[in-house]
Design a protein around this motif. Structure first.
Motif, short mmCIF file in Angstrom:
data_model
loop_
_atom_site.label_atom_id
_atom_site.label_comp_id
_atom_site.label_asym_id
_atom_site.label_seq_id
_atom_site.Cartn_x
_atom_site.Cartn_y
_atom_site.Cartn_z
N GLY A 1 0.83 -1.20 0.00
CA GLY A 1 0.00 0.00 0.00
C GLY A 1 0.86 1.25 0.00
O GLY A 1 1.57 1.54 -0.97
N LYS A 2 0.85 1.96 1.11
CA LYS A 2 1.58 3.22 1.20
C LYS A 2 3.08 2.97 1.36
O LYS A 2 3.51 2.04 2.04
CB LYS A 2 1.06 4.02 2.41
CG LYS A 2 1.68 5.39 2.54
CD LYS A 2 1.15 6.07 3.79
CE LYS A 2 1.87 7.40 4.02
NZ LYS A 2 1.42 8.05 5.27
N ARG A 3 3.91 3.81 0.72
CA ARG A 3 5.36 3.71 0.85
C ARG A 3 5.78 3.95 2.30
O ARG A 3 5.05 4.60 3.06
CB ARG A 3 6.04 4.75 -0.05
CG ARG A 3 5.69 6.19 0.30
CD ARG A 3 6.07 7.14 -0.80
NE ARG A 3 5.67 8.50 -0.48
CZ ARG A 3 5.71 9.52 -1.33
NH1 ARG A 3 6.12 9.30 -2.58
NH2 ARG A 3 5.34 10.73 -0.98
N TYR A 4 6.95 3.44 2.65
CA TYR A 4 7.43 3.63 4.01
C TYR A 4 8.87 4.11 4.00
O TYR A 4 9.55 4.07 2.96
CB TYR A 4 7.28 2.35 4.84
CG TYR A 4 8.17 1.20 4.41
CD1 TYR A 4 9.44 1.00 4.98
CD2 TYR A 4 7.73 0.28 3.44
CE1 TYR A 4 10.24 -0.06 4.59
CE2 TYR A 4 8.53 -0.78 3.05
CZ TYR A 4 9.78 -0.96 3.62
OH TYR A 4 10.57 -2.00 3.23
N PHE B 1 19.03 11.40 7.51
CA PHE B 1 19.30 10.57 6.34
C PHE B 1 18.38 9.35 6.38
O PHE B 1 18.19 8.73 7.42
CB PHE B 1 20.77 10.13 6.34
CG PHE B 1 21.18 9.32 5.15
CD1 PHE B 1 21.04 9.82 3.87
CD2 PHE B 1 21.70 8.04 5.31
CE1 PHE B 1 21.42 9.08 2.76
CE2 PHE B 1 22.09 7.29 4.21
CZ PHE B 1 21.95 7.82 2.93
N MET B 2 17.80 8.99 5.23
CA MET B 2 16.81 7.92 5.21
C MET B 2 16.70 7.34 3.83
O MET B 2 17.19 7.92 2.84
CB MET B 2 15.44 8.47 5.63
CG MET B 2 15.02 9.70 4.84
SD MET B 2 13.37 10.26 5.18
CE MET B 2 12.48 9.17 4.13
N VAL B 3 16.05 6.17 3.77
CA VAL B 3 15.72 5.56 2.49
C VAL B 3 14.21 5.33 2.46
O VAL B 3 13.62 4.91 3.44
CB VAL B 3 16.49 4.23 2.27
CG1 VAL B 3 16.12 3.20 3.32
CG2 VAL B 3 16.25 3.69 0.87
N ARG B 4 13.60 5.64 1.33
CA ARG B 4 12.16 5.47 1.16
C ARG B 4 11.92 4.31 0.20
O ARG B 4 12.56 4.23 -0.86
CB ARG B 4 11.52 6.74 0.62
CG ARG B 4 10.04 6.61 0.29
CD ARG B 4 9.49 7.86 -0.32
NE ARG B 4 9.31 8.91 0.67
CZ ARG B 4 8.92 10.15 0.36
NH1 ARG B 4 8.71 10.48 -0.90
NH2 ARG B 4 8.77 11.04 1.31
#
Length: 414
Positions: A18-21, A31-34
């Motif tokens: 469903g929704k990206r996280y 800093f992050m990765v989607r």
């Protein structure tokens, strides 16, 4: 979620359902990765530039390695601290999602206020989500809402949790429409509890007790409570009654569409007892409010009023609400053989008989029929309050005593 990002960790991240996280790095703040629903993985940097939250795209994985992405993010943070980022070609700034509190404020101003006369109640209900206020709206998940609703239910107000869910659903749908979200996190979410329609109808003894308990209150709550019993209109509509809405010559109370829940002007014929009560009310100079203690606003404090009535007359078991007076009147009118469509017209309901095509083409106001029904109900109230009156007072005597008590209270107030 937050993890120490490694190449192995990123490779193991599954596609979103469903929704990206997002997975935030424990080593480098912001800093992050989607991860999208198709498994695409993109590096981002969440930070602030000149006091404003920004989300900056770093690059796609695995075209850009973790080490390259982390190095680029560190370079951007250095440029920001030196005030050189806006002139730098590094990174592409992406507008970040607003936090929930900001979305709620916009929702109330742009959607609720123009469309919903009860917007203040909606605003109050949404304060239940205060623990989530600081979260970007696209980072609020279904489980976050469940936690809020679980706390409301645990406090013993399960129906309030249903209202809180309905409010956040409307808010999230609006946020999707405005582009703050791609998908509502609470879509198809079930209410925390199944509601049972209220069936409470006051007995004759309870009506009488409420009537005489109100007399002890004095103006404005005496007349306010008694008109609730006699007219069966909504609490807020009676409390906000204006002198300019009353036509004493015709015996008619006209509620404009701006003050009515269903947005349709409503006409309430006034039985003689209601007119007697209204004529006993003092007027504040230069104020249009019938029920007021300030002259500038209508009365409030209904919870305190009800607690005092409970104390006076012992109406606390089983529980009752002011809204039950509408059901009591409707039930009493049915017992008096008043036609259902006349009862619906008095209550100003658009459901049932007055819904659909009938609501469009049947514009008859039923003023004569409504007045006849309200007179029948007023006569019944007089009979009940006299036959069960304290000290065994007769009907005529008790009516005079009642009006004398009201007028005496008014004179004392002035």
């Amino acid at each position: 979620m937050r993890k120490k990002l490694t190449t192995k960790t990123i490779d193991a991240l599954p596609a979103a359902v469903g929704k990206r996280y997002e997975v935030r790095d424990e080593l480098l703040t912001g800093f992050m990765v989607r991860v999208s629903s198709v498994g695409k993985k993109v590096f981002y940097l969440n930070t602030r530039i000149n006091g404003r939250a920004r989300r900056i795209k770093i690059g796609d994985y695995p075209l850009m390695s973790l080490a390259e992405a982390r190095q680029k993010a560190q370079s951007i943070l250095r440029d920001i601290s030196l005030g050189a980022f806006e002139n730098s070609a590094a990174g592409s700034p992406e507008r970040s999602a607003p936090v929930l509190k900001d979305v709620i404020d916009q929702f109330i101003e742009r959607y609720a206020k123009p469309r919903n006369k009860g917007w203040k109640e909606t605003q109050s209900i949404l304060t239940k989500y205060t623990p989530l206020y600081s979260l970007p709206i696209d980072q609020i998940h279904r489980r976050d809402v469940h936690e809020v609703l679980d706390r409301i239910v645990a406090n013993g107000t399960a129906t309030r949790a249903n209202r809180a869910l309905a409010a956040i659903k409307t808010l999230m749908n609006w946020a999707v429409d405005r582009g703050f979200l791609d998908v509502s996190p609470v879509a198809n979410m079930r209410p925390p509890t199944k509601e049972v329609p209220r069936e409470r109808v006051l007995t004759h003894e309870e009506i009488c007790a409420c009537w005489y308990g109100a007399i002890e209150e004095g103006y404005p709550f005496t007349q306010f409570t008694q008109l609730l019993i006699l007219l069966g209109q909504r609490r807020g509509e009676v409390a906000g009654m204006r002198w300019s809405e009353l036509d004493f010559d015709r015996g008619l109370w006209t509620l404009p569409s701006s003050r009515v829940k269903n947005g349709t002007a409503h006409f309430v014929p006034l039985p003689k007892l209601a007119l007697d009560i209204l004529n006993s009310i003092p007027r504040f100079l230069n104020s249009d409010y019938v029920f007021t203690t300030t002259g500038t606003s209508p009365i409030s404090g209904f919870g305190r009023l009800k607690r005092r009535l409970d104390e006076h007359v012992g109406l606390d078991a089983p529980g009752w609400r002011f809204h039950d007076l509408r059901r009591t009147m409707a039930t009493g009118m049915a017992e008096l053989r008043v036609a259902p469509h006349i009862i619906e017209a008095i209550l100003n309901h658009k459901s049932g008989i007055f819904s659909g095509v009938a609501a469009v083409y049947n514009r008859h106001l039923y003023l004569d029929e409504k007045l006849e029904a309200l007179e029948l109900w007023a006569n019944k109230i007089e009979m009940v309050t006299s036959s069960l009156a304290p000290n065994g007072s007769t009907n005529a005597t008790r009516k005079l005593e009642m009006l004398a008590e009201i007028n005496s209270a008014n004179l004392a107030k002035n």
